[in-house]
Design a protein around this motif. Sequence first.
Motif, mmCIF file in Angstrom:
data_model
loop_
_atom_site.group_PDB
_atom_site.id
_atom_site.type_symbol
_atom_site.label_atom_id
_atom_site.label_comp_id
_atom_site.label_asym_id
_atom_site.label_seq_id
_atom_site.Cartn_x
_atom_site.Cartn_y
_atom_site.Cartn_z
ATOM 1 N N PRO A 157 0.807 -1.236 0.000
ATOM 2 C CA PRO A 157 0.000 0.000 0.000
ATOM 3 C C PRO A 157 0.833 1.276 0.000
ATOM 4 N N LYS A 158 2.092 1.182 0.412
ATOM 5 C CA LYS A 158 2.938 2.386 0.467
ATOM 6 C C LYS A 158 3.760 2.599 -0.797
ATOM 7 N N ARG A 159 3.647 1.707 -1.757
ATOM 8 C CA ARG A 159 4.424 1.882 -2.990
ATOM 9 C C ARG A 159 3.905 3.087 -3.767
ATOM 10 N N ARG A 160 4.813 3.901 -4.272
ATOM 11 C CA ARG A 160 4.434 5.110 -5.005
ATOM 12 C C ARG A 160 5.213 5.173 -6.321
ATOM 13 N N ILE A 161 4.501 5.535 -7.389
ATOM 14 C CA ILE A 161 5.121 5.771 -8.688
ATOM 15 C C ILE A 161 4.922 7.247 -9.013
ATOM 16 N N LEU A 162 6.001 8.003 -9.025
ATOM 17 C CA LEU A 162 5.946 9.456 -9.192
ATOM 18 C C LEU A 162 6.543 9.850 -10.537
ATOM 19 N N ARG A 163 5.772 10.535 -11.325
ATOM 20 C CA ARG A 163 6.249 11.011 -12.627
ATOM 21 C C ARG A 163 6.637 12.478 -12.545
ATOM 22 N N GLY A 164 7.378 12.926 -13.532
ATOM 23 C CA GLY A 164 7.947 14.263 -13.506
ATOM 24 C C GLY A 164 6.927 15.384 -13.455
ATOM 25 N N SER A 165 5.692 15.100 -13.866
ATOM 26 C CA SER A 165 4.652 16.131 -13.855
ATOM 27 C C SER A 165 4.158 16.424 -12.437
ATOM 28 N N ASN A 166 4.473 15.538 -11.486
ATOM 29 C CA ASN A 166 4.101 15.731 -10.087
ATOM 30 C C ASN A 166 5.354 15.919 -9.243
ATOM 31 N N GLN A 167 5.148 16.328 -8.001
ATOM 32 C CA GLN A 167 6.287 16.498 -7.106
ATOM 33 C C GLN A 167 6.887 15.138 -6.768
ATOM 34 N N GLN A 168 8.178 14.988 -6.979
ATOM 35 C CA GLN A 168 8.900 13.753 -6.672
ATOM 36 C C GLN A 168 9.727 13.990 -5.415
ATOM 37 N N ARG A 169 9.249 13.430 -4.311
ATOM 38 C CA ARG A 169 9.890 13.653 -3.014
ATOM 39 C C ARG A 169 10.500 12.346 -2.521
ATOM 40 N N ILE A 170 11.806 12.376 -2.222
ATOM 41 C CA ILE A 170 12.522 11.183 -1.757
ATOM 42 C C ILE A 170 13.155 11.498 -0.408
ATOM 43 N N THR A 171 12.812 10.730 0.612
ATOM 44 C CA THR A 171 13.264 10.961 1.995
ATOM 45 C C THR A 171 13.207 12.452 2.343
ATOM 46 N N GLY A 172 12.085 13.073 1.990
ATOM 47 C CA GLY A 172 11.842 14.467 2.342
ATOM 48 C C GLY A 172 12.442 15.492 1.422
ATOM 49 N N VAL A 173 13.183 15.058 0.396
ATOM 50 C CA VAL A 173 13.861 15.989 -0.521
ATOM 51 C C VAL A 173 13.184 15.931 -1.889
ATOM 52 N N VAL A 174 12.834 17.079 -2.432
ATOM 53 C CA VAL A 174 12.225 17.160 -3.761
ATOM 54 C C VAL A 174 13.333 17.096 -4.806
ATOM 55 N N VAL A 175 13.165 16.243 -5.836
ATOM 56 C CA VAL A 175 14.240 16.013 -6.811
ATOM 57 C C VAL A 175 13.851 16.384 -8.245
ATOM 58 N N ASN A 176 12.690 17.005 -8.444
ATOM 59 C CA ASN A 176 12.229 17.298 -9.810
ATOM 60 C C ASN A 176 13.233 18.108 -10.611
ATOM 61 N N ASP A 177 13.640 19.223 -10.058
ATOM 62 C CA ASP A 177 14.556 20.130 -10.767
ATOM 63 C C ASP A 177 15.585 20.632 -9.762
ATOM 64 N N GLY A 178 16.636 19.869 -9.577
ATOM 65 C CA GLY A 178 17.563 20.175 -8.499
ATOM 66 C C GLY A 178 17.011 19.651 -7.183
ATOM 67 N N LEU A 179 17.829 19.675 -6.147
ATOM 68 C CA LEU A 179 17.403 19.209 -4.830
ATOM 69 C C LEU A 179 16.870 20.378 -4.018
ATOM 70 N N SER A 180 15.728 20.168 -3.370
ATOM 71 C CA SER A 180 15.151 21.242 -2.570
ATOM 72 C C SER A 180 14.279 20.680 -1.459
#
Length: 486
Positions: free
Chosen positions: A391-414
């Motif tokens: 149930p916790k599996r997530r598939i994140l595409r570039g059109s949405n916010q991609q957050r990994i261990t609290g860090v957004v990775v779409n366009d640079g780290l933030s």
Amino acid sequence: MDLAKLLFTIKPLLADPRANLAKIVELLEKHNDLAEYDVARFYVSKSVRPAIEEKLSSPDPRERTAATKSIPRLMGKSEGAALLRRVYKDASPTVRAAARSGVSMLGIEDVALPDSRFPAPRNNWQRQGGWNETGWAFGLADSRARKPNRRVPEDIASIRKVFKELQTSDDVAKKLGMKKAKELKALMRPGQQAGSGYVEFTVPKATGGLRTICAPRAPLKRVQRTILRELLAKVPTHDAAHGFINGRSVVSNARPHEGAKIVVKIDLKDFFPTVHFYRVAGTLRYLGMGEAAASTLAAIVTHRNKLPDGTVVMPGALPQGAPTSPAITNIVCRRLDARLDALSKKVGAKYTRYADDLTFSFRDEPEKGLGRFLWWVDQVIQQEGFVQNAPKRRILRGSNQQRITGVVVNDGLSVPRDARRRFRAMLENIRRTSVDEQARGKADFKAYLKGFASYVKMVQPEVGKKLLAEVHAVLAEDVRKRDAAK
């Protein structure tokens, strides 16, 4: 009793399936010769599933066994398979036996990756569940394997001499600054009561609910820190592992996935409890320890829960809260990381792991489809002794916010923009009022303010540098206001 009477008898029991699970199972067992038995099973399955899942997560192996035995009576093949896979390699032998019996009763033939270290199954019942025994019950050293994993990587071979010095329990005691192994027994007491090595408490989860922490008391913690410093910290980890390792962090875990087209996040269920005594002891033997020394050390770093009726749960498992637990999981996961990293490279993906959080990213769509790749990932996870929290599996595409261990990775780290916005609003409120008013009773509120700004600086150096300066200015102004009020 015909089907109609059976359903009318069961219906009031479904109002509280957790309390009435045993009665429901008993009724269905008595009438399993009904031609419409599958109708009755379908009628109850949806209502009882939450109760079964709750009992499968119980620390009491007796409850897990009872819930496992109920699955083939209350579930169809598909639903039953999903639940039985969770306990097919449970730490408790009684739960494992019940799971294998359930798999046989439902006629489930799990398609799994073969493990050539084990001989081919001789009987049909041995084929139930497939060849996915590696790593589940006995760690990396399994005496039943036909072809033991004799090849040792160079980085492990280089530190084996440290572990080979420990062959007996007395060797372990001496390494830990004690004269005899008898002095270690007090550290191995089960439970959380006075006199045991651990104290248990709960903390709120970020996603809601409570997390149970089993923290070692001071004497045991000192010994575990010695084990960490003198032994575990010397074992090299895989490059894909980033949690609880010097020089690596949530930032290094997120960086490889920056600007990816697809990000897949997978969570491992019950990560620390899954690594039980036998897996730890097997891993230590693989590193070169003697059997007696490995068993002694495994007992020190694992915890045996004590149930209210005095029953001691066997085997012990890694406690979440011990300083040694993260390092041990990183060692146990070396082969998991190596296999998933190699699998990812084959399909042009990147892989990292931060504790129980697995991340895969793709620059382009997988040539053979994402579903096929995820099937292989799940099989490797199963073989290496873990269970995916589907149930916790997530598939994140570039059109949405991609957050990994609290860090957004779409366009640079933030750091997520909404988190930074809330923090700036908090600083503004402190300017208008005071630190104490905004703290609202929270301990170490000033440390929290500096900590969050430092975290932003780690992820976004320029933004964080300005934010940290702003925090210091706000705190200094608050001190001046207090002095003026006096």
